[in-house]
Motif scaffolding. Sequence first.
Motif, PDB file in Angstrom:
ATOM      1  N   ASN A   1      -3.692  -0.758  -7.936  1.00  0.00           N
ATOM      2  CA  ASN A   1      -2.786  -0.204  -7.299  1.00  0.00           C
ATOM      3  C   ASN A   1      -2.164  -0.570  -5.929  1.00  0.00           C
ATOM      4  N   ARG A   2      -3.309  -0.804  -5.136  1.00  0.00           N
ATOM      5  CA  ARG A   2      -3.008  -1.258  -3.520  1.00  0.00           C
ATOM      6  C   ARG A   2      -2.276  -2.624  -3.770  1.00  0.00           C
ATOM      7  N   ARG A   3      -3.091  -3.399  -4.465  1.00  0.00           N
ATOM      8  CA  ARG A   3      -2.503  -4.818  -4.672  1.00  0.00           C
ATOM      9  C   ARG A   3      -1.026  -4.942  -5.196  1.00  0.00           C
ATOM     10  N   THR A   4      -0.866  -4.279  -6.164  1.00  0.00           N
ATOM     11  CA  THR A   4       0.637  -4.149  -6.808  1.00  0.00           C
ATOM     12  C   THR A   4       1.232  -3.775  -5.629  1.00  0.00           C
ATOM     13  N   ARG A   5       1.165  -2.670  -5.061  1.00  0.00           N
ATOM     14  CA  ARG A   5       2.220  -2.206  -3.987  1.00  0.00           C
ATOM     15  C   ARG A   5       2.132  -3.137  -2.769  1.00  0.00           C
ATOM     16  N   GLN A   6       1.226  -3.790  -2.309  1.00  0.00           N
ATOM     17  CA  GLN A   6       1.364  -4.628  -1.298  1.00  0.00           C
ATOM     18  C   GLN A   6       2.224  -5.926  -1.805  1.00  0.00           C
ATOM     19  N   ALA A   7       2.211  -6.087  -3.013  1.00  0.00           N
ATOM     20  CA  ALA A   7       3.212  -7.480  -3.520  1.00  0.00           C
ATOM     21  C   ALA A   7       4.406  -6.865  -3.457  1.00  0.00           C
ATOM     22  N   GLU A   8       4.741  -5.590  -3.876  1.00  0.00           N
ATOM     23  CA  GLU A   8       6.246  -4.845  -3.949  1.00  0.00           C
ATOM     24  C   GLU A   8       6.481  -4.788  -2.560  1.00  0.00           C
ATOM     25  N   GLY A   9       5.852  -4.772  -1.478  1.00  0.00           N
ATOM     26  CA  GLY A   9       5.954  -4.201  -0.082  1.00  0.00           C
ATOM     27  C   GLY A   9       6.263  -2.817   0.085  1.00  0.00           C
ATOM     28  N   THR A  10       5.781  -2.156  -0.848  1.00  0.00           N
ATOM     29  CA  THR A  10       5.707  -0.463  -0.760  1.00  0.00           C
ATOM     30  C   THR A  10       4.396   0.055  -0.327  1.00  0.00           C
ATOM     31  N   TRP A  11       3.323  -0.750  -0.078  1.00  0.00           N
ATOM     32  CA  TRP A  11       2.098  -0.170   0.242  1.00  0.00           C
ATOM     33  C   TRP A  11       2.112   0.900   1.555  1.00  0.00           C
ATOM     34  N   ASN A  12       2.672   0.397   2.559  1.00  0.00           N
ATOM     35  CA  ASN A  12       2.889   1.194   3.928  1.00  0.00           C
ATOM     36  C   ASN A  12       4.028   1.961   4.019  1.00  0.00           C
ATOM     37  N   ASN A  13       4.392   2.373   2.978  1.00  0.00           N
ATOM     38  CA  ASN A  13       5.544   3.254   2.641  1.00  0.00           C
ATOM     39  C   ASN A  13       5.446   4.749   3.251  1.00  0.00           C
ATOM     40  N   LEU A  14       5.229   4.702   4.463  1.00  0.00           N
ATOM     41  CA  LEU A  14       4.794   6.108   5.138  1.00  0.00           C
ATOM     42  C   LEU A  14       6.071   6.969   5.547  1.00  0.00           C
ATOM     43  N   VAL A  15       6.228   8.149   5.838  1.00  0.00           N
ATOM     44  CA  VAL A  15       6.991   9.090   6.021  1.00  0.00           C
ATOM     45  C   VAL A  15       6.729   9.690   7.450  1.00  0.00           C
ATOM     46  N   ASP A  16       7.536  10.391   8.044  1.00  0.00           N
ATOM     47  CA  ASP A  16       7.690  11.200   9.033  1.00  0.00           C
ATOM     48  C   ASP A  16       6.623  12.413   8.886  1.00  0.00           C
ATOM     49  N   ALA A  17       5.696  12.395   9.623  1.00  0.00           N
ATOM     50  CA  ALA A  17       4.724  13.764   9.449  1.00  0.00           C
ATOM     51  C   ALA A  17       4.945  15.048   9.966  1.00  0.00           C
ATOM     52  N   THR A  18       6.314  15.123  10.718  1.00  0.00           N
ATOM     53  CA  THR A  18       6.550  16.265  11.331  1.00  0.00           C
ATOM     54  C   THR A  18       6.740  17.553  10.413  1.00  0.00           C
ATOM     55  N   PRO A  19       7.366  17.252   9.437  1.00  0.00           N
ATOM     56  CA  PRO A  19       7.474  18.496   8.378  1.00  0.00           C
ATOM     57  C   PRO A  19       6.123  19.036   7.960  1.00  0.00           C
ATOM     58  N   VAL A  20       5.238  18.082   7.774  1.00  0.00           N
ATOM     59  CA  VAL A  20       3.877  18.325   7.580  1.00  0.00           C
ATOM     60  C   VAL A  20       3.191  19.023   8.434  1.00  0.00           C
ATOM     61  N   ARG A  21       3.311  18.702   9.605  1.00  0.00           N
ATOM     62  CA  ARG A  21       2.445  19.297  10.608  1.00  0.00           C
ATOM     63  C   ARG A  21       3.060  20.542  11.078  1.00  0.00           C
TER      64      ARG A  21
ATOM     65  N   TRP B   1     -10.321  13.569  16.438  1.00  0.00           N
ATOM     66  CA  TRP B   1     -10.882  12.564  17.529  1.00  0.00           C
ATOM     67  C   TRP B   1     -10.235  11.174  17.360  1.00  0.00           C
ATOM     68  N   ARG B   2      -9.619  10.859  16.065  1.00  0.00           N
ATOM     69  CA  ARG B   2      -8.847   9.835  15.968  1.00  0.00           C
ATOM     70  C   ARG B   2      -7.397   9.727  16.501  1.00  0.00           C
ATOM     71  N   GLY B   3      -7.044  10.697  17.105  1.00  0.00           N
ATOM     72  CA  GLY B   3      -5.502  10.762  17.767  1.00  0.00           C
ATOM     73  C   GLY B   3      -4.535  11.180  17.060  1.00  0.00           C
ATOM     74  N   PHE B   4      -3.453  11.411  17.426  1.00  0.00           N
ATOM     75  CA  PHE B   4      -2.419  12.011  16.822  1.00  0.00           C
ATOM     76  C   PHE B   4      -1.572  11.132  15.803  1.00  0.00           C
ATOM     77  N   ARG B   5      -1.448  11.651  14.564  1.00  0.00           N
ATOM     78  CA  ARG B   5      -0.913  11.166  13.256  1.00  0.00           C
ATOM     79  C   ARG B   5       0.645  11.507  13.348  1.00  0.00           C
ATOM     80  N   TYR B   6       1.461  10.501  13.348  1.00  0.00           N
ATOM     81  CA  TYR B   6       2.849  10.714  13.377  1.00  0.00           C
ATOM     82  C   TYR B   6       3.206  10.443  11.942  1.00  0.00           C
ATOM     83  N   ARG B   7       2.759   9.605  11.133  1.00  0.00           N
ATOM     84  CA  ARG B   7       3.335   9.506   9.839  1.00  0.00           C
ATOM     85  C   ARG B   7       2.111   9.691   8.877  1.00  0.00           C
ATOM     86  N   THR B   8       2.771   9.732   7.561  1.00  0.00           N
ATOM     87  CA  THR B   8       1.830  10.163   6.674  1.00  0.00           C
ATOM     88  C   THR B   8       2.200   9.456   5.301  1.00  0.00           C
TER      89      THR B   8
END
Length: 280
Positions: A38-58, A93-100
Motif C-alpha cells: 500500500n505504501r509503494r502504491t500510494r507513493q507512486a500515486e503521490g498520496t503517501w504523505n497526504n497529511l491533514v491539519d492536526a488542530t481539530p484532532v488536538r 518527547w519527539r516534539g509537537f505534531r502539527y499534521r497527522t
Amino acid sequence: MTTAIRREAPHHNTLTCYTDFNCRLPECVARYTDWDRNRRTRQAEGTWNNLVDATPVREHIRRLMDAGVLPSRIAKASGIPLQSIRDLVGDGWRGFRYRTSPATAAKILAVTEADATPLHVDPTGTHRRLQALVAAGWPLTHIDRRLGYKRERMRKILNEKVILGSTEQLIAATYEELRALKPERHGVPKCYAHQARRRAAAKRWAPPSYWDKYPDAIDDQHFEPMYGVSRREIVAQDAHWIMRTTGLDKSATAARLGVDKSYIDHAFRDHPQYAPKAAA
C-alpha cells in the motif's frame, strides 16, 4: 558464545513485531507485506504523505482530557499509540505534531467520553502504575491519603481482578502527577521511602523509568515486563516458549537464541519452572 538474545514481541497486532522484533509469523509477514504494498502504491500515486491539519484532532483530545479522560484511555479507545496522542497535544518527547494522517484523525475524532470511560476495566495498567510509584519510593499508605481513600485501599486494589473505570482514571492521573517527583521532598519520610523501594525491588516491580521505555505497554495485559529479570532467566523463558511452540530441540533453540546449548541447560537448572518436561 555470543550474548545476542532474540526477544519475542509483546503482541502481534501491529507492524512493530515485524520491524522491531524480527517476527516472521506468516500473519505478521502478510500484515507488513500488505502495508508495504500500500505504501509503494500510494507513493507512486503521490498520496503517501497526504497529511491533514492536526488542530481539530488536538482540540478534540484536549476536550476529552478536560472532561477527565486520560491520554492512555484515549489511546486504548482509538487504537492509536499513546506516544502519538501525547505528540498531538505537545506532551511528547519527539516534539509537537502539527499534521497527522486522515486515518489517525478519523479514529481519534470518533472517540467520545462514553467510549473512553467504561464502567469496569481490566486493572493491569492500574496495578503497574501503583507498583511503579512504590518502586519510586511512594508507600501505598501515602497514595491512599493523597487520593482521600481509607487506609489499605490501594493494597486491596492491587488484588482486584476488575476495577471501575473512574478508579483507573484517578490512579492514572495520580501516577502522572507523582511519577517524576521525589517522595522525600513531598511529605514521605526517608525511611518509609526506602522501605517502599526495598519492597518493590523484592517483588521486581518496575519503576516509572522502565515504563517510559514502553509507553503503550503499561496497559497491555499481554506484555510481560522483564524488569529485574536476569539474563539467564530470560533465556530460560525464551527457550521454553520456542521449544513449546515450534518443537525445536535444545540445540536448535540455542542456535536461534545465539547461545550455547550448555547455557540453556544452566538456565533451566536455575529456573526449573521453565524447563520442558521432556527437554531434548
